[in-house]
Write a protein that holds these residues in place. Structure first.
Motif, PDB file in Angstrom:
ATOM      1  N   ARG A 167      24.627  20.742 -31.131  1.00 42.66           N
ATOM      2  CA  ARG A 167      25.020  22.068 -30.463  1.00 42.66           C
ATOM      3  C   ARG A 167      26.093  23.023 -31.078  1.00 42.66           C
ATOM      4  O   ARG A 167      25.940  24.174 -31.207  1.00 42.66           O
ATOM      5  N   LEU A 182      26.081  26.622 -32.808  1.00 42.38           N
ATOM      6  CA  LEU A 182      26.988  27.680 -32.250  1.00 42.38           C
ATOM      7  C   LEU A 182      27.436  28.120 -33.288  1.00 42.38           C
ATOM      8  O   LEU A 182      27.813  29.443 -33.386  1.00 42.38           O
ATOM      9  N   GLU A 232      26.892  35.273 -26.898  1.00 40.73           N
ATOM     10  CA  GLU A 232      26.054  35.341 -25.761  1.00 40.73           C
ATOM     11  C   GLU A 232      25.274  36.761 -25.642  1.00 40.73           C
ATOM     12  O   GLU A 232      24.018  36.693 -25.159  1.00 40.73           O
ATOM     13  N   LYS A 238      24.826  30.002 -17.466  1.00 42.94           N
ATOM     14  CA  LYS A 238      24.700  30.053 -18.861  1.00 42.94           C
ATOM     15  C   LYS A 238      24.244  28.817 -19.169  1.00 42.94           C
ATOM     16  O   LYS A 238      24.242  27.486 -18.567  1.00 42.94           O
ATOM     17  N   ASP A 265      22.252  26.218 -22.028  1.00 46.47           N
ATOM     18  CA  ASP A 265      22.053  25.989 -23.604  1.00 46.47           C
ATOM     19  C   ASP A 265      20.904  24.711 -23.685  1.00 46.47           C
ATOM     20  O   ASP A 265      20.764  23.797 -22.910  1.00 46.47           O
ATOM     21  N   ARG A 299      18.695  29.681 -28.179  1.00 50.85           N
ATOM     22  CA  ARG A 299      19.322  28.584 -27.840  1.00 50.85           C
ATOM     23  C   ARG A 299      20.416  28.722 -26.673  1.00 50.85           C
ATOM     24  O   ARG A 299      20.969  27.658 -26.077  1.00 50.85           O
ATOM     25  N   ASN A 300      20.873  29.825 -26.440  1.00 46.76           N
ATOM     26  CA  ASN A 300      21.896  30.246 -25.491  1.00 46.76           C
ATOM     27  C   ASN A 300      21.368  31.391 -24.458  1.00 46.76           C
ATOM     28  O   ASN A 300      20.974  32.328 -25.074  1.00 46.76           O
TER      29      ASN A 300
END
Length: 314
Positions: free
Chosen positions: A197, A201, A215, A255, A257, A302-303
């Motif tokens: 992760r 990121l 984001e 949020k 992930d 992914r987010n």
């Protein structure tokens, strides 16, 4: 009566019976009484009848003179009673004195009989003693066998108990090892996911530039179908029993992930709707919706920023 032979046992003559003597005495008395009765009846005479005639006074002198009465007959002499016959006792029989050889034979015979009885008694006692010994030996053998079986049973129970305890201990050790392995594997997987992760990121942040917003760039605004599919799956897994007619239509922002496979890694509440029950219901719905739908090209964001209002549950 013949004399007893030499060596023969002494024979006592039987006592004469009294019944013939009694019958003989009764018969003699009966004959005597009959003789007396018939003798007295035969000698008694009938008395002479006397007749008288009444004549005139004139001829009184001519009447016959009265005869004197005859004297009474003398009673016959009573016979003397016969003597009662007595039972004649038999003369004593002289028993011959036993000769010395006969006495010796009799004693020898008695000794042999006593010896035979003694031997038979000893045989019976020996047989009873042997029987008692056999019974005691059998009881002792049974007791020893029972004791042996009891010891074997206890030994088997102890062995089975030890084996069960060993198996239980082994199973507990296996379970503990499995738990440790699972915990280690889960920890390693979590660390791996967290590392992945972080790398993702960093990769996304590097692709967007130093001043970019990850984001915002990852928001699912470019593909409306992708957003609608995620919203529909989250809605189908969300259960809220509260009232939906709340003024202002509260909204909760999360949020999310996820991995490239669509599996959700984490869910964080970014903005509360003001209704804690609604926030928990939406969070549980997001977690149950894992894995989330993918885009048409098979990729995922992914987010994600998931916005969910109460009206969306109608």
């Amino acid at each position: 009566m013949k004399p007893a032979a030499a060596g023969a046992p002494y024979y006592v003559p039987p006592e004469p019976k009294r019944l013939p003597s009694f019958l003989l005495a009764v018969g003699v008395h009966a004959v005597l009484l009959a003789f007396l009765y018939f003798g007295i009846s035969w000698q008694s005479n009938t008395p002479v009848a006397v007749e008288a005639e009444v004549w005139d006074v004139k001829v009184e002198t001519a009447a016959a003179q009265e005869l004197p009465p005859e004297p009474a007959p003398e009673p016959p002499p009573q016979p003397e009673p016969l003597p009662t016959p007595r039972a004649v006792e038999p003369p004593p029989v002289e028993q011959p004195a036993p000769t010395p050889p006969d006495i010796a034979l009799e004693r020898e015979k008695q000794r042999k009989e006593e010896l035979k009885k003694q031997q038979e008694q000893e045989k019976r006692e020996l047989a009873e003693q042997k029987k008692r010994e056999q019974e005691e030996a059998r009881k002792k053998e049974l007791a020893e066998q029972k004791k042996k079986e009891e010891a074997e049973r206890k030994e088997k129970e102890l062995a089975a108990k030890k084996e069960a305890e060993a198996k239980k201990k082994e199973q507990e050790q296996k379970l503990a090892e499995e738990k440790k392995k699972k915990a280690a594997a889960a920890k390693a997987e979590a660390a791996k996911l967290e590392k992945f992760r972080q790398e993702e990121l960093k990769r996304i942040a590097g692709a967007m530039g130093a001043g970019g917003n990850a984001e915002k760039s990852s928001a699912p605004k470019a593909d409306s179908g992708y957003v609608a599919a995620i919203t529909a799956k989250i809605k189908s897994n969300t259960t809220y029993a509260g009232n939906l007619d709340v003024p202002g239509n509260p909204k909760a922002v999360f949020k999310v992930d996820q991995l490239p496979t669509g599996e959700i890694m984490s869910v964080r509440l970014a903005k509360s709707s003001g209704v804690p029950e609604f926030d928990r219901a939406v969070e549980n719905g997001i977690r149950k919706a894992s894995p989330l739908p993918k885009k048409k090209d098979g990729t995922v964001e992914r987010n994600l920023e998931v916005n969910f209002s109460m009206k969306d549950l109608d």
